[in-house]
Design an enzyme around this catalytic site. Structure first.
Site, short mmCIF file in Angstrom:
data_model
loop_
_atom_site.label_atom_id
_atom_site.label_comp_id
_atom_site.label_asym_id
_atom_site.label_seq_id
_atom_site.Cartn_x
_atom_site.Cartn_y
_atom_site.Cartn_z
N LEU A 30 71.97 -9.30 -50.54
CA LEU A 30 73.00 -9.78 -50.40
C LEU A 30 73.61 -9.49 -48.93
O LEU A 30 73.29 -8.83 -48.18
CB LEU A 30 73.82 -8.89 -51.31
CG LEU A 30 73.50 -9.18 -52.74
CD1 LEU A 30 74.54 -8.44 -53.65
CD2 LEU A 30 73.41 -10.47 -53.24
N GLY A 33 78.29 -13.06 -47.23
CA GLY A 33 78.69 -14.36 -47.81
C GLY A 33 78.71 -14.07 -49.24
O GLY A 33 79.76 -14.55 -50.00
N HIS A 34 77.74 -13.21 -49.97
CA HIS A 34 77.71 -12.89 -51.49
C HIS A 34 79.24 -12.25 -51.48
O HIS A 34 79.66 -12.34 -52.50
CB HIS A 34 76.56 -12.16 -51.77
CG HIS A 34 75.41 -12.89 -51.43
ND1 HIS A 34 74.50 -12.69 -50.58
CD2 HIS A 34 74.82 -13.95 -52.21
CE1 HIS A 34 73.38 -13.56 -50.55
NE2 HIS A 34 73.88 -14.52 -51.64
N LYS A 146 78.10 -23.19 -48.67
CA LYS A 146 76.84 -23.18 -47.57
C LYS A 146 75.58 -24.09 -48.08
O LYS A 146 75.29 -24.75 -47.54
CB LYS A 146 76.51 -21.76 -47.43
CG LYS A 146 75.05 -21.68 -47.19
CD LYS A 146 74.97 -21.71 -45.56
CE LYS A 146 73.57 -21.20 -45.00
NZ LYS A 146 72.48 -21.78 -45.84
N GLN A 150 73.71 -28.04 -53.47
CA GLN A 150 73.58 -27.19 -54.75
C GLN A 150 74.91 -27.08 -55.74
O GLN A 150 74.86 -27.27 -56.86
CB GLN A 150 72.83 -25.65 -54.48
CG GLN A 150 73.09 -24.57 -55.37
CD GLN A 150 72.56 -23.37 -55.04
OE1 GLN A 150 71.33 -23.48 -55.27
NE2 GLN A 150 73.23 -22.41 -54.90
N SER A 182 73.05 -16.36 -44.14
CA SER A 182 71.89 -16.77 -45.16
C SER A 182 70.84 -15.59 -45.20
O SER A 182 70.54 -14.81 -44.10
CB SER A 182 71.10 -17.97 -44.75
OG SER A 182 69.99 -18.09 -45.42
N ARG A 184 68.13 -15.73 -45.27
CA ARG A 184 66.61 -15.95 -44.68
C ARG A 184 66.94 -15.75 -43.17
O ARG A 184 66.02 -15.86 -42.21
CB ARG A 184 66.22 -17.26 -44.91
CG ARG A 184 65.74 -17.59 -46.19
CD ARG A 184 65.40 -19.02 -46.58
NE ARG A 184 64.55 -19.24 -47.86
CZ ARG A 184 65.01 -19.62 -48.96
NH1 ARG A 184 66.50 -19.78 -48.91
NH2 ARG A 184 64.50 -19.56 -50.17
O1 PAF Z 1 71.94 -19.99 -54.24
C1 PAF Z 1 71.22 -19.16 -54.81
O2 PAF Z 1 71.30 -18.09 -54.33
C2 PAF Z 1 70.51 -19.91 -55.89
O3 PAF Z 1 69.91 -21.07 -55.66
C3 PAF Z 1 71.20 -19.56 -57.27
C4 PAF Z 1 72.32 -20.36 -57.39
C5 PAF Z 1 71.46 -18.02 -57.37
C6 PAF Z 1 70.07 -19.93 -58.44
O4 PAF Z 1 68.98 -19.22 -58.53
#
Ligand code: PAF
Length: 278
Positions: A30, A33-34, A146, A150, A182, A184
């Site tokens: 985390l 952003g989270h 971001k 998705q 991110s 990553r």
């Molecule tokens: O964005 C993410 O971290 C993942 O794609 C999610 C939405 C938790 C699904 O595993």
């Protein structure tokens, strides 16, 4: 904060949270952003749950799954400090039956861009998010902008499968120099980290230019060339219809989005920008 690691514990915990529930799905590692998603969740509902699950189904490369950062202890402490009521932390056995046969497949917005670059990725995302929504019986699910594609895929799953949940988008959180946060980013070398904000600078400038309505390629081709010249492996920098992800030749009246993926060393940077004035 209650930490549930299997479905029985999750159901028991959910029964102890009688108000509306907002879910923040995460894969852990985390960052700020989270925590912005958790803050939005707290405003949106009476209780907040966050899931931490590194979902093997959405990784196309085994090496990427193996090296995905796992920082569970710090993540749980951060969620508790941010005011989460429930952390749902299943392992792969708790999430998937060994003989599972059902998945959620999405066409339309899942088809190009990340869907083309990572075959099966959105099937994994859609399947796990559908399961998370049902497992937690959440009223709201919070996603960062971001990962723009998705977000559109999840919206479509919820709409097309009549899942009774509201999807709440939260703007991308950026470093001071513009780099989108991110999990990553930690894999960038010092030199790559110094170069990385150029993607956001080019993206914001291109989005501004595209707002005027001229042909997209007149703006995007030179931006791609500058990024490539600087050392980015540009996979796409494209103007799309914001909800469907259909490529656009120029902005029209419907909302558009500029989306990008570019490799820098071993990291794929994803970013996207609104078109000003829309
Ligand atoms: O964005 C993410 O971290 C993942 O794609 C999610 C939405 C938790 C699904 O595993």
């Amino acid at each position: 904060m209650i930490v549930a690691r299997d479905l029985a514990a999750l159901r028991q915990a959910r029964a102890r949270l009688p108000r509306t529930l907002a879910l923040v799905p995460t894969m852990g590692a985390l960052h700020a952003g989270h925590l912005a998603l958790v803050a939005a969740a707290r405003v949106a509902a009476g209780h907040v749950a966050a899931s931490i699950f590194v979902n093997p189904l959405q990784f196309t490369a085994a090496a990427d799954l193996a090296r995905y950062p796992r920082t569970e202890e710090e993540d749980l402490a951060a969620l508790e400090a941010a005011g989460c009521d429930l952390a749902w932390v299943p392992d792969a056995e708790a999430m998937y039956a060994p003989d599972r046969a059902a998945t959620v497949d999405v066409a339309g917005p899942a088809e190009g861009f990340e869907g083309a670059a990572r075959p099966g990725h959105f099937r994994g995302v859609a399947t796990v998010c559908t399961k998370l929504f049902l497992q937690c019986r959440a009223d709201v699910a919070v996603f960062g902008e971001k990962d723009w594609q998705q977000l559109q895929v999840i919206r479509r799953v919820v709409r097309d499968l009549d899942i009774p949940i509201a999807i709440l988008p939260v703007p991308t959180v950026r470093e001071e120099d513009g780099l989108a946060l991110s999990s990553r980013n930690r894999f960038l070398t010092r030199e790559e980290r110094a170069l990385a904000p150029m993607l956001a600078r080019e993206g914001f400038a291109a989005a501004e230019a595209l707002a005027a309505g001229g042909p997209a390629e007149t703006t995007l081709a030179p931006a791609r060339a500058r990024l490539a010249e600087a050392g980015f492996g540009v996979e796409y920098l494209a103007l799309v219809e914001a909800g469907t992800m259909r490529p656009l030749g120029r902005r029209g009246d419907a909302p558009a989005r500029l989306v990008a993926a570019a490799r820098l060393g071993s990291v794929r940077l994803l970013d996207n920008w609104a078109i000003p004035g829309q």
